[in-house]
Write an enzyme that holds these catalytic residues in place. Sequence first.
Site, PDB file in Angstrom:
ATOM      1  N   TYR A  60      10.222  -5.074   0.423  1.00 32.02           N
ATOM      2  CA  TYR A  60      10.030  -3.649   0.173  1.00 32.02           C
ATOM      3  C   TYR A  60      11.396  -2.948   0.148  1.00 32.02           C
ATOM      4  O   TYR A  60      12.149  -2.996   1.106  1.00 32.02           O
ATOM      5  CB  TYR A  60       9.117  -3.003   1.224  1.00 32.02           C
ATOM      6  CG  TYR A  60       7.667  -3.468   1.146  1.00 32.02           C
ATOM      7  CD1 TYR A  60       7.193  -4.196   0.057  1.00 32.02           C
ATOM      8  CD2 TYR A  60       6.767  -3.176   2.157  1.00 32.02           C
ATOM      9  CE1 TYR A  60       5.869  -4.619  -0.008  1.00 32.02           C
ATOM     10  CE2 TYR A  60       5.442  -3.593   2.092  1.00 32.02           C
ATOM     11  CZ  TYR A  60       5.005  -4.327   1.006  1.00 32.02           C
ATOM     12  OH  TYR A  60       3.698  -4.748   0.939  1.00 32.02           O
TER      13      TYR A  60
HETATM   14  N1  LIG Z   1       0.077  -7.638   0.614  1.00 26.29           N
HETATM   15  C1  LIG Z   1       0.365  -7.130  -0.556  1.00 26.29           C
HETATM   16  O1  LIG Z   1       0.541  -7.848  -1.551  1.00 26.29           O
HETATM   17  C2  LIG Z   1       0.496  -5.648  -0.700  1.00 26.29           C
HETATM   18  C3  LIG Z   1       0.603  -5.088  -1.980  1.00 26.29           C
HETATM   19  C4  LIG Z   1       0.710  -3.711  -2.092  1.00 26.29           C
HETATM   20  C5  LIG Z   1       0.714  -2.916  -0.945  1.00 26.29           C
HETATM   21  N2  LIG Z   1       0.631  -3.482   0.295  1.00 26.29           N
HETATM   22  C6  LIG Z   1       0.611  -2.652   1.532  1.00 26.29           C
HETATM   23  O2  LIG Z   1      -0.365  -1.657   1.377  1.00 26.29           O
HETATM   24  C7  LIG Z   1       0.210  -0.366   1.587  1.00 26.29           C
HETATM   25  C8  LIG Z   1      -0.525   0.650   0.740  1.00 26.29           C
HETATM   26  O3  LIG Z   1      -0.432   0.280  -0.641  1.00 26.29           O
HETATM   27  P1  LIG Z   1      -0.209   1.396  -1.749  1.00 26.29           P
HETATM   28  O4  LIG Z   1       1.022   2.151  -1.439  1.00 26.29           O
HETATM   29  O5  LIG Z   1      -0.323   0.733  -3.066  1.00 26.29           O
HETATM   30  O6  LIG Z   1      -1.491   2.325  -1.441  1.00 26.29           O
HETATM   31  P2  LIG Z   1      -2.238   3.442  -2.267  1.00 26.29           P
HETATM   32  O7  LIG Z   1      -2.769   4.394  -1.241  1.00 26.29           O
HETATM   33  O8  LIG Z   1      -3.214   2.842  -3.204  1.00 26.29           O
HETATM   34  O9  LIG Z   1      -1.108   4.154  -3.122  1.00 26.29           O
HETATM   35  C9  LIG Z   1      -0.156   4.953  -2.484  1.00 26.29           C
HETATM   36  C10 LIG Z   1       0.433   5.901  -3.522  1.00 26.29           C
HETATM   37  O10 LIG Z   1      -0.565   6.786  -3.984  1.00 26.29           O
HETATM   38  C11 LIG Z   1      -0.048   8.111  -4.042  1.00 26.29           C
HETATM   39  N3  LIG Z   1      -0.757   8.860  -2.990  1.00 26.29           N
HETATM   40  C12 LIG Z   1      -1.107   8.420  -1.757  1.00 26.29           C
HETATM   41  N4  LIG Z   1      -1.759   9.368  -1.080  1.00 26.29           N
HETATM   42  C13 LIG Z   1      -1.826  10.434  -1.891  1.00 26.29           C
HETATM   43  C14 LIG Z   1      -2.386  11.725  -1.738  1.00 26.29           C
HETATM   44  N5  LIG Z   1      -3.006  12.091  -0.625  1.00 26.29           N
HETATM   45  N6  LIG Z   1      -2.286  12.595  -2.784  1.00 26.29           N
HETATM   46  C15 LIG Z   1      -1.667  12.216  -3.924  1.00 26.29           C
HETATM   47  N7  LIG Z   1      -1.105  11.012  -4.122  1.00 26.29           N
HETATM   48  C16 LIG Z   1      -1.191  10.120  -3.110  1.00 26.29           C
HETATM   49  C17 LIG Z   1       1.446   8.002  -3.771  1.00 26.29           C
HETATM   50  O11 LIG Z   1       2.094   7.700  -5.001  1.00 26.29           O
HETATM   51  P3  LIG Z   1       2.866   8.767  -5.911  1.00 26.29           P
HETATM   52  O12 LIG Z   1       3.127   9.988  -5.125  1.00 26.29           O
HETATM   53  O13 LIG Z   1       4.081   8.035  -6.305  1.00 26.29           O
HETATM   54  O14 LIG Z   1       1.951   8.998  -7.074  1.00 26.29           O
HETATM   55  C18 LIG Z   1       1.508   6.772  -2.906  1.00 26.29           C
HETATM   56  O15 LIG Z   1       2.747   6.133  -2.917  1.00 26.29           O
HETATM   57  C19 LIG Z   1       1.686  -0.564   1.253  1.00 26.29           C
HETATM   58  O16 LIG Z   1       2.514   0.396   1.869  1.00 26.29           O
HETATM   59  C20 LIG Z   1       1.931  -1.938   1.796  1.00 26.29           C
HETATM   60  O17 LIG Z   1       2.141  -1.877   3.205  1.00 26.29           O
HETATM   61  C21 LIG Z   1       0.497  -4.827   0.432  1.00 26.29           C
END
Ligand SMILES: NC(=O)c1ccc[n+]([C@@H]2O[C@H](COP(=O)([O-])OP(=O)(O)OC[C@H]3O[C@@H](n4cnc5c(N)ncnc54)[C@H](OP(=O)(O)O)[C@@H]3O)[C@@H](O)[C@H]2O)c1
Length: 360
Positions: A60
């Site tokens: 990350y």
């Molecule tokens: N094991 C794996 O392969 C793997 C893969 C991916 C993630 N992960 C883990 O899972 C966690 C979560 O994944 P993710 O970041 O993809 O989760 P997600 O909740 O699907 O997407 C997060 C993104 O959505 C937007 N967002 C989130 N909350 C919001 C809100 N209340 N209002 C408006 N936009 C919002 C933001 O992006 P913008 O503001 O940029 O639009 C934020 O960066 C990661 O931090 C990581 O720890 C693991």
Amino acid sequence: MSLDSYVTLGRSGLRVSPLTLGAMTFGEDHGWGTSVEESEAIIAEYLDRGGNSIDTANIYTNGHSEKIIGDWFAARPGLRDRVVIGTKFFANLFEGDPNGGGAGRKSIVAALENSLRRLRTDYVDIYWLHNWDRTAPIEETMRTLDDLVTAGKIRYLGLSDLPAWKAVEAQLTARAHGWAPAIGLQAEYSLLERTSEGELIPMAQEHGLGVLPWSPLKSGFLSGKYSRHRAGAVDTLRSGLVGGPSEKDYDVIDVLEKVAQEIGVTPAAAALAWVRQRPGVTSTLVGARRLDQFRANLASLDVHLSDAQVAVLNEASEPSLNFPAENNRLLAPSLGFGGASVDGVRSPVSPLLTASSVRY
Ligand SMILES: NC(=O)c1ccc[n+]([C@@H]2O[C@H](COP(=O)([O-])OP(=O)(O)OC[C@H]3O[C@@H](n4cnc5c(N)ncnc54)[C@H](OP(=O)(O)O)[C@@H]3O)[C@@H](O)[C@H]2O)c1
């Protein structure tokens, strides 16, 4: 529900919050991430509310995410031992070095030393295999991880993004040798990505793995800023990189918006509540790029979807699963239960059964 309503992860005594703080956005290396100051504010908010589980990875923001977390705890002596820090290995951060990543012994040991240095700690609470390394024998990976548990450098291990059959092989190999098995599974899971329900989630439930769903908002598509009528509300480079919702995705988003309106919460809060309430899920990985997004997402803890609301969302987002999922759901009970109700599943008598008693 609150962040301090702790739950045990998989078949283990490790207690974690129902939402784990995902730190993938921490650091600005990729151009769309969160500044150090805002990342620290998010960590502080999470811990203040009783959260105790943080997830990062060596890759990350090229290690910057781990460093932000490490620096934050190093500046606050005594706090590190009160949290569960998970990080991941597999990604190769060393261009041209074939052993700079993967799941072989040499790379795992080196990756852990580098993560411990960035995290400024002596141990990692959950060490996750980030992806499947098809070149490394799983017994080598599991034995190495068990050695690291014995050495006191990791407390528990987890599996992420593996095919279900490989995860089972890992678990059975560990158990057969008396090595530490994995206690958690990370898999993509949201209203827009439900195919994990076919193999991965039932496998996790059967094999002692608590599920930590990632991208529960499908990288923001379910956050409320994308709708059929407000298409194109792309905030960041990252959203641009992953493309936009499809027509079918918008059908799900429409229903989500309706349910959220009915309860008077944001679509993000309703979408996260749906994930949290799903069978097998232990702690949802909540990601946010800004503190205000993070706070909005924590509001999901106060949302409880009724059976009727869950049913509407389930119907709209019904996944098409690989064989034999449908066969087992529909055909197997009617063939196997003989019209009886078993474990709450009532089945019709199979049309292949022509009489109520055995005739031959
Ligand atoms: N094991 C794996 O392969 C793997 C893969 C991916 C993630 N992960 C883990 O899972 C966690 C979560 O994944 P993710 O970041 O993809 O989760 P997600 O909740 O699907 O997407 C997060 C993104 O959505 C937007 N967002 C989130 N909350 C919001 C809100 N209340 N209002 C408006 N936009 C919002 C933001 O992006 P913008 O503001 O940029 O639009 C934020 O960066 C990661 O931090 C990581 O720890 C693991």
